[in-house]
Design a protein around this motif. Structure first.
Motif, PDB file in Angstrom:
ATOM      1  N   ILE A 128      19.525  83.204 -13.442  1.00  0.00           N
ATOM      2  CA  ILE A 128      20.766  82.421 -13.532  1.00  0.00           C
ATOM      3  C   ILE A 128      21.001  81.655 -12.236  1.00  0.00           C
ATOM      4  O   ILE A 128      21.365  80.462 -12.263  1.00  0.00           O
ATOM      5  CB  ILE A 128      21.953  83.349 -13.846  1.00  0.00           C
ATOM      6  N   ALA A 129      20.784  82.312 -11.093  1.00  0.00           N
ATOM      7  CA  ALA A 129      20.985  81.627  -9.814  1.00  0.00           C
ATOM      8  C   ALA A 129      20.012  80.457  -9.663  1.00  0.00           C
ATOM      9  O   ALA A 129      20.407  79.352  -9.262  1.00  0.00           O
ATOM     10  CB  ALA A 129      20.819  82.615  -8.663  1.00  0.00           C
ATOM     11  N   ALA A 130      18.734  80.695  -9.999  1.00  0.00           N
ATOM     12  CA  ALA A 130      17.745  79.616  -9.890  1.00  0.00           C
ATOM     13  C   ALA A 130      18.020  78.505 -10.890  1.00  0.00           C
ATOM     14  O   ALA A 130      17.889  77.310 -10.572  1.00  0.00           O
ATOM     15  CB  ALA A 130      16.338  80.178 -10.094  1.00  0.00           C
ATOM     16  N   GLY A 131      18.410  78.880 -12.119  1.00  0.00           N
ATOM     17  CA  GLY A 131      18.692  77.868 -13.123  1.00  0.00           C
ATOM     18  C   GLY A 131      19.900  77.020 -12.771  1.00  0.00           C
ATOM     19  O   GLY A 131      19.879  75.788 -12.942  1.00  0.00           O
ATOM     20  N   VAL A 132      20.954  77.641 -12.273  1.00  0.00           N
ATOM     21  CA  VAL A 132      22.135  76.883 -11.861  1.00  0.00           C
ATOM     22  C   VAL A 132      21.790  75.938 -10.723  1.00  0.00           C
ATOM     23  O   VAL A 132      22.245  74.778 -10.675  1.00  0.00           O
ATOM     24  CB  VAL A 132      23.267  77.849 -11.459  1.00  0.00           C
ATOM     25  N   TRP A 133      20.993  76.430  -9.772  1.00  0.00           N
ATOM     26  CA  TRP A 133      20.590  75.568  -8.648  1.00  0.00           C
ATOM     27  C   TRP A 133      19.837  74.335  -9.138  1.00  0.00           C
ATOM     28  O   TRP A 133      19.982  73.245  -8.587  1.00  0.00           O
ATOM     29  CB  TRP A 133      19.740  76.368  -7.683  1.00  0.00           C
ATOM     30  N   ALA A 139      24.280  66.338 -10.921  1.00  0.00           N
ATOM     31  CA  ALA A 139      25.663  66.167 -10.472  1.00  0.00           C
ATOM     32  C   ALA A 139      25.722  65.917  -8.970  1.00  0.00           C
ATOM     33  O   ALA A 139      26.551  65.131  -8.492  1.00  0.00           O
ATOM     34  CB  ALA A 139      26.482  67.405 -10.842  1.00  0.00           C
ATOM     35  N   ARG A 140      24.854  66.555  -8.211  1.00  0.00           N
ATOM     36  CA  ARG A 140      24.823  66.324  -6.765  1.00  0.00           C
ATOM     37  C   ARG A 140      24.428  64.887  -6.447  1.00  0.00           C
ATOM     38  O   ARG A 140      25.022  64.239  -5.569  1.00  0.00           O
ATOM     39  CB  ARG A 140      23.841  67.285  -6.106  1.00  0.00           C
ATOM     40  N   MET A 169      29.240  64.326 -15.969  1.00  0.00           N
ATOM     41  CA  MET A 169      28.080  65.150 -15.642  1.00  0.00           C
ATOM     42  C   MET A 169      28.482  66.589 -15.299  1.00  0.00           C
ATOM     43  O   MET A 169      27.777  67.546 -15.638  1.00  0.00           O
ATOM     44  CB  MET A 169      27.315  64.524 -14.469  1.00  0.00           C
ATOM     45  N   ILE A 170      29.615  66.751 -14.638  1.00  0.00           N
ATOM     46  CA  ILE A 170      30.087  68.105 -14.318  1.00  0.00           C
ATOM     47  C   ILE A 170      30.402  68.875 -15.600  1.00  0.00           C
ATOM     48  O   ILE A 170      30.059  70.061 -15.731  1.00  0.00           O
ATOM     49  CB  ILE A 170      31.315  68.038 -13.394  1.00  0.00           C
ATOM     50  N   VAL A 171      31.034  68.201 -16.558  1.00  0.00           N
ATOM     51  CA  VAL A 171      31.359  68.862 -17.827  1.00  0.00           C
ATOM     52  C   VAL A 171      30.076  69.239 -18.563  1.00  0.00           C
ATOM     53  O   VAL A 171      29.935  70.366 -19.082  1.00  0.00           O
ATOM     54  CB  VAL A 171      32.249  67.952 -18.691  1.00  0.00           C
ATOM     55  N   ILE A 172      29.120  68.307 -18.612  1.00  0.00           N
ATOM     56  CA  ILE A 172      27.850  68.587 -19.295  1.00  0.00           C
ATOM     57  C   ILE A 172      27.122  69.734 -18.601  1.00  0.00           C
ATOM     58  O   ILE A 172      26.556  70.635 -19.259  1.00  0.00           O
ATOM     59  CB  ILE A 172      26.977  67.318 -19.331  1.00  0.00           C
ATOM     60  N   THR A 173      27.105  69.733 -17.284  1.00  0.00           N
ATOM     61  CA  THR A 173      26.428  70.792 -16.549  1.00  0.00           C
ATOM     62  C   THR A 173      27.080  72.145 -16.786  1.00  0.00           C
ATOM     63  O   THR A 173      26.397  73.163 -16.961  1.00  0.00           O
ATOM     64  CB  THR A 173      26.428  70.474 -15.043  1.00  0.00           C
ATOM     65  N   VAL A 177      25.227  75.332 -18.436  1.00  0.00           N
ATOM     66  CA  VAL A 177      25.110  76.640 -17.786  1.00  0.00           C
ATOM     67  C   VAL A 177      25.649  77.743 -18.689  1.00  0.00           C
ATOM     68  O   VAL A 177      25.018  78.808 -18.836  1.00  0.00           O
ATOM     69  CB  VAL A 177      25.853  76.618 -16.429  1.00  0.00           C
ATOM     70  N   LEU A 178      26.800  77.516 -19.302  1.00  0.00           N
ATOM     71  CA  LEU A 178      27.378  78.531 -20.185  1.00  0.00           C
ATOM     72  C   LEU A 178      26.485  78.787 -21.393  1.00  0.00           C
ATOM     73  O   LEU A 178      26.307  79.934 -21.816  1.00  0.00           O
ATOM     74  CB  LEU A 178      28.775  78.087 -20.632  1.00  0.00           C
ATOM     75  N   TRP A 179      25.897  77.745 -21.936  1.00  0.00           N
ATOM     76  CA  TRP A 179      25.013  77.900 -23.093  1.00  0.00           C
ATOM     77  C   TRP A 179      23.745  78.644 -22.703  1.00  0.00           C
ATOM     78  O   TRP A 179      23.275  79.513 -23.450  1.00  0.00           O
ATOM     79  CB  TRP A 179      24.701  76.525 -23.668  1.00  0.00           C
ATOM     80  N   ALA A 180      23.182  78.345 -21.534  1.00  0.00           N
ATOM     81  CA  ALA A 180      21.983  79.062 -21.084  1.00  0.00           C
ATOM     82  C   ALA A 180      22.288  80.540 -20.835  1.00  0.00           C
ATOM     83  O   ALA A 180      21.486  81.415 -21.170  1.00  0.00           O
ATOM     84  CB  ALA A 180      21.436  78.414 -19.811  1.00  0.00           C
TER      85      ALA A 180
END
Length: 422
Positions: A128-133, A139-140, A169-173, A177-180
Motif C-alpha cells: 500500500i505504501a509503495a502503491g500510494v507513492w 498529482a505531484r 486528479m486528486i479525486v481520481i487518485t 487508492v481506495l479501490w486498490a
C-alpha cells in the motif's frame, strides 16, 4: 435363474456402455495422437502427463516464485515498520513486544520459520505504501505545473485550468487508492485498477459492509494490544534488572576518581551478571507469557546445562551485535533521519532474538544435562564475552553524544532505539 437379457442381448449393454464412455474419455486417445503428431521429431507426449497438468505445474512454479518475492518484500517492510515504531515514544513498546514474541515463539516451537511473524500482513502495508507513492506522482506533477503557472501569471486562465486539473486528479487518485485497498492492497492492484470491475463492484450490494469486515479482521489480526502489553512488561522487567547496575555506573560518573573507580567496578560486576542472564530471562518471559518468569533465575540456569554451547553462542551474538549500535551514537543523528539508524538497530537485534529463542528451544527439548566438558567450555567462554561487553558499556559515556545518559540505552535488552527512546 438369471433374468432374461433385454432384446439385443449384451449388445445393448455394450452400446449403453459406449454411450457412458462418450465424451472426454473417448476423445483422450485422439487428443494424445494429435499432440504426438504436433510435437514432431518423433517424440510422443506420454499419456500420464496431460497438457493441463503441465500447465498447472508451470502455474504452480510461478505462483511459488511470486509468493517468495512477496515474502521477501513483506520481511523488508516488517523491519522498516519495527524500526519506525522504535523511535516513536509509546509505539516503541510495540517493537520490543514484537521482538520478544519472536524469541518466545521460537523457544516454544523450535522452528526458525515460526519467528518470522506477520510477514504477509507487513507485505500488504508495504504494498500500500509503495502503491500510494507511485499513483500520487501524476498529482505531484500537475501540482508543480500549477505552481509554476501561478508564479508566472497569477490568476490567469492557464493557472486556473491547472488548478482545476489538480483537483480532478486528486479525486481520481483518492478513488484509485481506495479501490486498490478494497481489492487487497497488492502492488498489482495499484498498477492496474480494472475500471470495469470497479463499476460492477459499485453495483454490488453490501460492498461497504464486506470492506469494513475485511479491514476490521486485518487490524485485529495485527494484535497491536498484545505486542504493546508484552513489550511494556518486558521493558519493566528488564529495567528492574538493569536499574541497580546502571544506576551505580551512572552515579560513579559524578564521584571523584577514587570513589568512581571502586563504584564502577561494583556496578560493572553487577552488570556482567545481569548481561549473562537477562536475554534468556526475557525469552523465558515471552515463552510463558508470565511476568514472574523474568525473575526465575534458577530456571535459566537449569536450562543452560542442557544446551550450554547454544546458550554461549546466542549470548555472544546478542552482546556482539549490540556493540555497533553504541558506535552510531558518536554523532547526534538529525531527528528526521532517526529511523535510519533504528533500521540498522533492528537488523542487528532481530537475529539475536531469534538465536536466543533457538537456544531456549534446544534446552527445552532435552531432559538430561550435557556432559561436563561442554558445560565448562560454555561457562568459561561466557565470562570473557560478558566482560568485554561490560567494559565497552563502561566506556560508552566517553564516546556517545549523550554522555553519561547513554548508559540508559541498553540496546541488547530494552527497546531497539538509539536516541534515548525509552
Amino acid at each position: 435363474m438369471p433374468p432374461p437379457l433385454p432384446e439385443g442381448g449384451g449388445h445393448g449393454m455394450m452400446m449403453d456402455d459406449e454411450r457412458i464412455r462418450s465424451g472426454p474419455e473417448r476423445l483422450k486417445p485422439v487428443v494424445q495422437n494429435v499432440r504426438g503428431v504436433a510435437d514432431g521429431a518423433g517424440t510422443m507426449v506420454p499419456p500420464e502427463l496431460p497438457v493441463a497438468e503441465s500447465l498447472g505445474e508451470k502455474k504452480g512454479f510461478f505462483a511459488k516464485v511470486g509468493s517468495g518475492l512477496d515474502w521477501v518484500f513483506g520481511f523488508v517492510a516488517l523491519l522498516v515498520l519495527v524500526a519506525g515504531c522504535s523511535v516513536v515514544p509509546v509505539l516503541n513498546f510495540l517493537s520490543l513486544g514484537y521482538l520478544l514474541h519472536v524469541s518466545g515463539t521460537i523457544a516454544r516451537t523450535g522452528r526458525f520459520r515460526d519467528g518470522f511473524i506477520g510477514v504477509r500482513k507487513a507485505s500488504v502495508l508495504g504494498s500500500i505504501a509503495a502503491g500510494v507513492w507511485l499513483v500520487v506522482w501524476p498529482a505531484r506533477l500537475i501540482s508543480k505545473m500549477w505552481k509554476d503557472a501561478e508564479l508566472i501569471a497569477p490568476g490567469s486562465g492557464i493557472a486556473k485550468a491547472w488548478h482545476a486539473g489538480l483537483v480532478v486528479m486528486i479525486v481520481i487518485t483518492l478513488v484509485h487508492v481506495l479501490w486498490a485497498c478494497a481489492r487487497g492492497g497488492k502492488l498489482r492492484h495499484f498498477l492496474w485498477p480494472q475500471p470495469l470491475r470497479f463499476v460492477r463492484w459499485l453495483r454490488a450490494p453490501q460492498k461497504f459492509g464486506l470492506m469494513q469486515s475485511r479491514v476490521t479482521d486485518y487490524i485485529v489480526g495485527l494484535r497491536l494490544p498484545f505486542y504493546f502489553w508484552l513489550g511494556l512488561r518486558g521493558f519493566v522487567g528488564a529495567l528492574a534488572w538493569l536499574i541497580v547496575p546502571v544506576g551505580i555506573l551512572l552515579a560513579a560518573t559524578r564521584l571523584p576518581v577514587g570513589g568512581s573507580v571502586l563504584m564502577s567496578m561494583f556496578g560493572g560486576l553487577l552488570l556482567l551478571v545481569v548481561a549473562i542472564h537477562l536475554p534468556f530471562l526475557q525469552a523465558r518471559f515471552a515463552q510463558t507469557d508470565r511476568f514472574g518468569a523474568m525473575f526465575e533465575l534458577w530456571e535459566v540456569r537449569r536450562l543452560f546445562v542442557r544446551a550450554p554451547l547454544a546458550f554461549w553462542f546466542s549470548l555472544l551474538i546478542t552482546l556482539l551485535f549490540a556493540v555497533p549500535l553504541y558506535l552510531l551514537k558518536i554523532e547526534l543523528t538529525p531527528r528526521e533521519l532517526a529511523w535510519l539508524p533504528s533500521l540498522l538497530f533492528v537488523l542487528f537485534i532481530f537475529p539475536a532474538r531469534v538465536l536466543t529463542g533457538w537456544a531456549m528451544s534446544r534446552a527445552a527439548r532435552r531432559e538430561a544435562p550435557r556432559h561436563w566438558f561442554p558445560r565448562w567450555v560454555a561457562r568459561l567462554g561466557i565470562v570473557p564475552v560478558a566482560l568485554a561487553y561490560t567494559l565497552f558499556v563502561y566506556f560508552t559515556p566517553y564516546l556517545s553524544w549523550n554522555g553519561a545518559w547513554s548508559l540508559l540505552e541498553q540496546h541488547a535488552f530494552l527497546v531497539p532505539a538509539p536516541l534515548m527512546a525509552l
